[in-house]
Design an enzyme around this catalytic site. Sequence first.
Site, PDB file in Angstrom:
ATOM      1  N   GLU A   1       0.814  -1.211   0.000  1.00 39.81           N
ATOM      2  CA  GLU A   1       0.000   0.000   0.000  1.00 39.81           C
ATOM      3  C   GLU A   1       0.850   1.264   0.000  1.00 39.81           C
ATOM      4  O   GLU A   1       0.437   2.292  -0.556  1.00 39.81           O
ATOM      5  CB  GLU A   1      -0.950   0.004   1.196  1.00 39.81           C
TER       6      GLU A   1
ATOM      7  N   MET B   1      23.774   9.579   3.791  1.00 44.42           N
ATOM      8  CA  MET B   1      23.609  10.870   4.451  1.00 44.42           C
ATOM      9  C   MET B   1      23.821  10.751   5.958  1.00 44.42           C
ATOM     10  O   MET B   1      24.448  11.620   6.580  1.00 44.42           O
ATOM     11  CB  MET B   1      22.231  11.453   4.158  1.00 44.42           C
TER      12      MET B   1
ATOM     13  N   PHE C   1     -11.909  -7.656  13.431  1.00 52.22           N
ATOM     14  CA  PHE C   1     -10.765  -8.044  12.624  1.00 52.22           C
ATOM     15  C   PHE C   1     -10.445  -6.953  11.595  1.00 52.22           C
ATOM     16  O   PHE C   1     -11.308  -6.519  10.848  1.00 52.22           O
ATOM     17  CB  PHE C   1     -11.051  -9.367  11.903  1.00 52.22           C
ATOM     18  N   GLN C   2      -9.223  -6.516  11.600  1.00 50.37           N
ATOM     19  CA  GLN C   2      -8.708  -5.472  10.705  1.00 50.37           C
ATOM     20  C   GLN C   2      -9.462  -4.152  10.848  1.00 50.37           C
ATOM     21  O   GLN C   2      -9.576  -3.384   9.893  1.00 50.37           O
ATOM     22  CB  GLN C   2      -8.695  -5.941   9.245  1.00 50.37           C
TER      23      GLN C   2
ATOM     24  N   LYS D   1     -18.056  -1.312   5.132  1.00 51.07           N
ATOM     25  CA  LYS D   1     -18.379  -2.343   4.152  1.00 51.07           C
ATOM     26  C   LYS D   1     -19.879  -2.396   3.867  1.00 51.07           C
ATOM     27  O   LYS D   1     -20.295  -2.618   2.715  1.00 51.07           O
ATOM     28  CB  LYS D   1     -17.884  -3.697   4.648  1.00 51.07           C
TER      29      LYS D   1
END
Length: 577
Positions: free
Chosen positions: A67, A492, A129-130, A179
């Site tokens: 993602e 760096m 869940f999630q 959802k």
Amino acid sequence: MSTKLKKQSINMVEKKITITGAEAIVKCLLAEGIDLLYGYPGGAIMPVYDELYKYQDKLHHVLTRHEQGAIHAAQGYARATGKVGVAIATSGPGATNLVTGIADAQIDSTPVVCITGQVGSHLLGSDAFQETDIVGISTPVTKWNYQITKASDIPQVIAKAFYIARSGRPGPVLIDITKDAQFEEFEFSYTPCTSIRSYKPAPTIDMSKVQEAATLINSAKKPFIVFGQGIILSEAEEEFKAFIEKSGIPSASTLLGLSALSNKHPLYVGMVGMHGNYAPNKLTNECDVLIAIGMRFDDRVTGNLATYAKQAKIIHFEIDPAEVDKNIKTDVAVLGDAKESLKAILPQIKENSHNQWLEEFKKYQAIEFDKIIKQDLYPTKEGLTMGEVIKEINKASKGDAIIVTDVGQHQMIACRYADFNKTKSNITSGGLGTMGFALPAAIGAKMGMPEREVVAVIGDGGYQMTIQELGTILQTKAAVKIVVLNNEFLGMVRQWQQLFFDKRYASTVMTNPDFVTIAKGYHLQTNKVTKREDLASAVEEMMQAKEAYFLEVCVEKEDNVFPMIPTGASVSDVRLS
């Protein structure tokens, strides 16, 4: 900063039809002119993906490998095209994996709309869940966000999201959709958003402030312009060029302002900032009027605020009132879109030249060339330098490529030495400094501007943070040219450890894999350069390739990037070694 973003062609959907929330999301995107988006599917966003499957001929979804790759690709697309980028993800870890890119987009004023799925509304707050409170998490790093629990809210909220993302000072917007709202049916119609009562994206220009600014500029003996990305976002390149040519004022760019003005222009005097050019940094504290246009006085530009341009009158052209007097106290603030502000002031500016003042910049430029640039671009030592790689890319691309950089030494070298002949040619992570940005951002830039060459210049550290996006290149055939400058260090950080921590190289030595073999595993054309005599031909071969190409260049391990302004030091204390 300022913006007048290119608008995707927006089609108004007036006829009411009964559809699901998921299909409504797709129709909203199409109505906003979106034909390309980046994302990764999952349970909570699956209804939307089912609709995307049905609309493949109209809306191309790019499956990234993470993602974070999706949001950075959307950023690269937005920065290269001037349009709004779109990223989509599921709930929980899918949504949180977007947050780094959202934060990057917020501080760099990049217009993106993120759509995340969420658990059913009856499960909100239950640790399902999630389930993650992505609205709460993203609030500090979005321009606006909203959670939808009813399908009927989808058209209005998405229309508002695109308007907010692209207008005024652009930025990221996140829409979280449960959802059940995706499954729910409703009567759909779509009207694009053109105004919000409580939101005024561009302040009305105060002509008295324009006149005050013009008076100061016309009477200045040593005026100096620092311009930023606001010029690019407002598409004010031509107005800005006319302004500096009429006024004759030396002009320097911020990191994100690069490519707004060709760096071959006679009034362009370099880049300001921690690793910017010697002349503009030194002479910031000698000018009598400092004109800041579409920039926000970032700490990497100003150094120690207590010593920054104290001798000068400060004029700030800015679209965001929150940026005025935030870091630097201004004498005159001209609020408004940069393009409109420059149009307003141009008739009031006198024809002028500042040749004697410009000569002072040239003196410092000569010093920097002798002490630094010559060694970077025309080295006599055996090992390859990062600078000479950029020099060869300039030759092969003729300065017309989009250069996408990650974060680190390679970024500063590329931004210092790349030729930028066209606007929107420098895409980098500025304010957040996000390692892993370049590879997915280059994919987005190439897909948004397929007619232009896109070269991703990346360090060996940042490259490995999103190296999996080579899979996205394999699947999409995006013809990105990838150059990894391999010094086997987190360069760096190592430089700072050398200069300020007595060479205690704590956790900066990199034991790297065989990058060429990995690239071959993704069926990319590849090459590796370890000797100077092979560099020019390898770069030329890469630039001539019609498909994606991976080039590894092994460079000096302990080269440093100079000039450098140490943290907390004055811009006058810029170091050459």
